[in-house]
Enzyme design. Structure first.
Site, mmCIF file in Angstrom:
data_model
loop_
_atom_site.group_PDB
_atom_site.id
_atom_site.type_symbol
_atom_site.label_atom_id
_atom_site.label_comp_id
_atom_site.label_asym_id
_atom_site.label_seq_id
_atom_site.Cartn_x
_atom_site.Cartn_y
_atom_site.Cartn_z
ATOM 1 N N TRP A 189 -18.193 86.768 -6.345
ATOM 2 C CA TRP A 189 -17.087 86.516 -7.263
ATOM 3 C C TRP A 189 -16.307 85.326 -6.740
ATOM 4 O O TRP A 189 -16.056 85.233 -5.530
ATOM 5 C CB TRP A 189 -16.156 87.725 -7.377
ATOM 6 N N GLU A 230 -20.336 88.341 -10.556
ATOM 7 C CA GLU A 230 -19.218 89.037 -11.218
ATOM 8 C C GLU A 230 -18.328 88.077 -12.004
ATOM 9 O O GLU A 230 -17.798 87.123 -11.468
ATOM 10 C CB GLU A 230 -18.382 89.755 -10.147
ATOM 11 N N LYS A 232 -15.066 87.170 -14.810
ATOM 12 C CA LYS A 232 -13.663 87.551 -15.008
ATOM 13 C C LYS A 232 -13.114 86.797 -16.211
ATOM 14 O O LYS A 232 -13.547 85.689 -16.505
ATOM 15 C CB LYS A 232 -12.861 87.202 -13.750
ATOM 16 N N ASP A 263 -16.883 94.441 -13.812
ATOM 17 C CA ASP A 263 -15.614 94.964 -13.294
ATOM 18 C C ASP A 263 -14.758 95.262 -14.519
ATOM 19 O O ASP A 263 -14.402 94.349 -15.269
ATOM 20 C CB ASP A 263 -14.971 93.904 -12.383
ATOM 21 N N HIS A 266 -11.758 93.184 -15.882
ATOM 22 C CA HIS A 266 -11.949 91.752 -16.121
ATOM 23 C C HIS A 266 -12.253 91.377 -17.561
ATOM 24 O O HIS A 266 -12.912 90.372 -17.811
ATOM 25 C CB HIS A 266 -13.100 91.235 -15.236
ATOM 26 N N HIS A 290 -17.909 97.471 -10.800
ATOM 27 C CA HIS A 290 -16.671 97.538 -10.039
ATOM 28 C C HIS A 290 -15.747 98.425 -10.852
ATOM 29 O O HIS A 290 -15.134 97.985 -11.826
ATOM 30 C CB HIS A 290 -16.040 96.150 -9.860
ATOM 31 N N ASP A 298 -3.158 92.940 -15.539
ATOM 32 C CA ASP A 298 -3.580 92.998 -14.145
ATOM 33 C C ASP A 298 -4.755 93.965 -13.980
ATOM 34 O O ASP A 298 -4.891 94.941 -14.711
ATOM 35 C CB ASP A 298 -2.400 93.440 -13.273
ATOM 36 N N ASP A 300 -7.362 96.050 -10.942
ATOM 37 C CA ASP A 300 -7.334 96.559 -9.571
ATOM 38 C C ASP A 300 -6.330 97.666 -9.259
ATOM 39 O O ASP A 300 -5.892 97.789 -8.122
ATOM 40 C CB ASP A 300 -7.101 95.396 -8.573
ATOM 41 N N ASP A 330 -13.375 98.893 -7.047
ATOM 42 C CA ASP A 330 -12.617 97.687 -6.739
ATOM 43 C C ASP A 330 -11.172 97.855 -7.169
ATOM 44 O O ASP A 330 -10.816 97.576 -8.299
ATOM 45 C CB ASP A 330 -13.245 96.461 -7.428
HETATM 46 C C1 RNT Z 1 -11.460 89.856 -8.172
HETATM 47 C C2 RNT Z 1 -12.778 90.565 -8.233
HETATM 48 C C3 RNT Z 1 -13.434 90.788 -6.910
HETATM 49 C C4 RNT Z 1 -12.454 91.146 -5.827
HETATM 50 C C5 RNT Z 1 -13.083 91.527 -4.531
HETATM 51 C C6 RNT Z 1 -12.086 91.629 -3.421
HETATM 52 O O1 RNT Z 1 -10.844 89.778 -9.383
HETATM 53 O O2 RNT Z 1 -12.638 91.756 -8.908
HETATM 54 O O3 RNT Z 1 -14.414 91.740 -7.032
HETATM 55 O O4 RNT Z 1 -11.596 92.161 -6.227
HETATM 56 O O5 RNT Z 1 -14.100 90.664 -4.238
HETATM 57 ZN ZN ZN Z 2 -14.242 93.180 -8.849
#
Ligand code: RNT
Ligand code: ZN
Length: 423
Positions: A189, A230, A232, A263, A266, A290, A298, A300, A330
């Protein structure tokens, strides 16, 4: 009645209730052991890492909020935390390491200089724990990422640096796989993008493609290494354009036989990752997840058992694709007990998969095929109040880990005895 007896009795009733719908809970408890979640080491220290550098760490890419006490400050502390986390989880896990977490012995080793020896202690530890390891290049928090670009940047010196870093990470990952006898997934990523509207998206994406081709030129046996990429939608500071978009990486993965890493933080807020799984699986051998929780703009946040996670788990199980979907987490929250966050988020993910396995999918599919869509709706609704918690509790009990609220007590004890002493 003793707690254990209560758990067993509740399970007995749950077993009967599910049996009425043709679901064998004992079989589900066996099957759930195949859900091996890759624990992201970075929840233990807010994506800080163990690099030592005279230079100020560059910003760029990742932001973590919160300063709850007890952050892991060394690899030893992190391993201690991870052991605690795993002791509170039923089933088996893996470890997902980022490149900044090497044992650098107090020396500054720049990212284009890392070698397997810097991760040997982790490999040995994972070997002792009998778990596999995944790996991630760290293309952020570094002065050479300060302009917002890494592999897609127009500064060719910097770009070379990052290409070398990722190449080395793949080699290290392959060594993880070889030494531990379990393929390592190396996930890539990058934060590359721009806050304001750029006029040259094309060149940045062309440069990223070129960099990836160079990075992936070296082949490693699949039994040692698998590569995932990955995407985003946007990040803080890259709101107007992210070079590594979903279109970009999905196309790249399909053409080059890579894994796509989905993820779920994203994408557009109403976009469902669960819906993407069946499409991706038809064109790619494997996926990486993820699992996270997006809140507004946001990503995570700690995973909770919400509709989004449930759809992801259901789609993996309904597609019969558990062996083709690699599950990683993640999230990073520094505002609450970090170890508690780990366990709560991992348990929520496990529970989602268990609920998916407790679905009488064949029966519901029969309704669907006959056009009996009210019946499908009714069953799906009824399933929402079935006693899946009793099945999960029994799974914890028979796995020898704390049941229900007991794990909260364990975390509180760990906070008193270990985490608070770190300050
Ligand atoms: C960031 C991505 C990525 C990170 C990690 C720490 O937006 O999700 O996966 O969170 O690599
Ligand atoms: Zn991620």
């Amino acid at each position: 009645m003793k707690k254990q007896e209560l758990v067993k009795d509740a399970y007995k009733i749950a077993k009967q209730q599910y049996a009425e719908m043709g679901v064998d809970t004992d079989a589900v408890i066996k099957q759930i052991n195949k859900v091996i979640i890759s624990l992201h080491c970075w929840q233990a220290d807010d994506v800080g890492g163990f690099e030592t550098s005279d230079a100020e760490l560059g910003g760029g890419g990742i932001q973590v909020t919160g300063n709850y006490p007890g952050k892991a400050r060394s690899a030893e502390e992190m391993r201690q935390d991870l052991e605690k986390v795993m002791s509170l989880l039923p089933g088996k896990q893996r470890l997902n390491l980022h490149a900044i977490y090497g044992d650098f012995g107090g020396e500054f080793v720049d990212r284009d200089q890392i070698e397997t020896k810097h991760y040997q202690e982790w490999i040995d530890w994972a070997g002792n724990q009998e778990i596999g390891m995944d790996f991630n290049c760290t293309c952020f928090s570094h002065p050479k990422a300060d302009d917002g670009f890494t592999l897609s940047g127009k500064n060719s010196e910097n770009r070379k640096f990052w290409i070398e870093h990722v190449k080395r990470c793949r080699k290290i990952g392959a060594d993880f796989g070889k030494q531990l006898g379990s393929p390592c997934i190396h996930n890539l990523w990058i934060p590359d993008g721009s806050k304001d509207t750029p006029v040259d998206r094309y060149t940045h994406r062309a440069l990223l493609k070129e960099s990836l081709d160079e990075i992936f030129a070296e082949d490693y046996p699949e039994k040692y290494l698998k590569d995932s990429v990955e995407s985003k939608l946007f990040g803080i500071g890259s709101e107007s354009m992210v070079v590594g978009s979903y279109d970009f990486y999905l196309s790249y993965a399909i053409r080059n036989n890579k894994l796509i890493c989905l993820d779920n933080g994203h994408y557009h807020p109403t976009e469902q990752i669960g819906d993407k799984i069946s499409s991706c699986l038809l064109f790619l051998d494997e996926l990486m997840l993820h699992v996270t929780r997006g809140v507004r703009w946001d990503s995570d946040h700690v995973v909770t058992l919400n509709d989004e996670i449930l759809l992801i788990a259901h789609e993996v199980i309904r597609s019969g694709a558990l062996s083709r979907v690699n599950i990683g987490l993640d999230f990073f929250d520094g505002s609450i007990n970090r170890i508690g966050a780990y366990v709560a988020g991992t348990r929520a993910t496990q529970l989602a998969f268990m609920i998916a396995m407790l679905e009488p999918t064949i029966m519901i599919r029969e309704y669907e095929e006959k056009g009996k869509n009210f019946e499908r709706l009714a069953l799906l609704e009824l399933l929402k109040s079935k006693p899946f918690g009793a099945v999960y509790d029994y799974y914890c009990l028979t796995s020898g880990v704390p049941v229900g609220t007991d794990y909260i007590d364990e975390i509180q004890k760990y906070e008193q005895e270990v985490l608070l002493k770190r300050e």
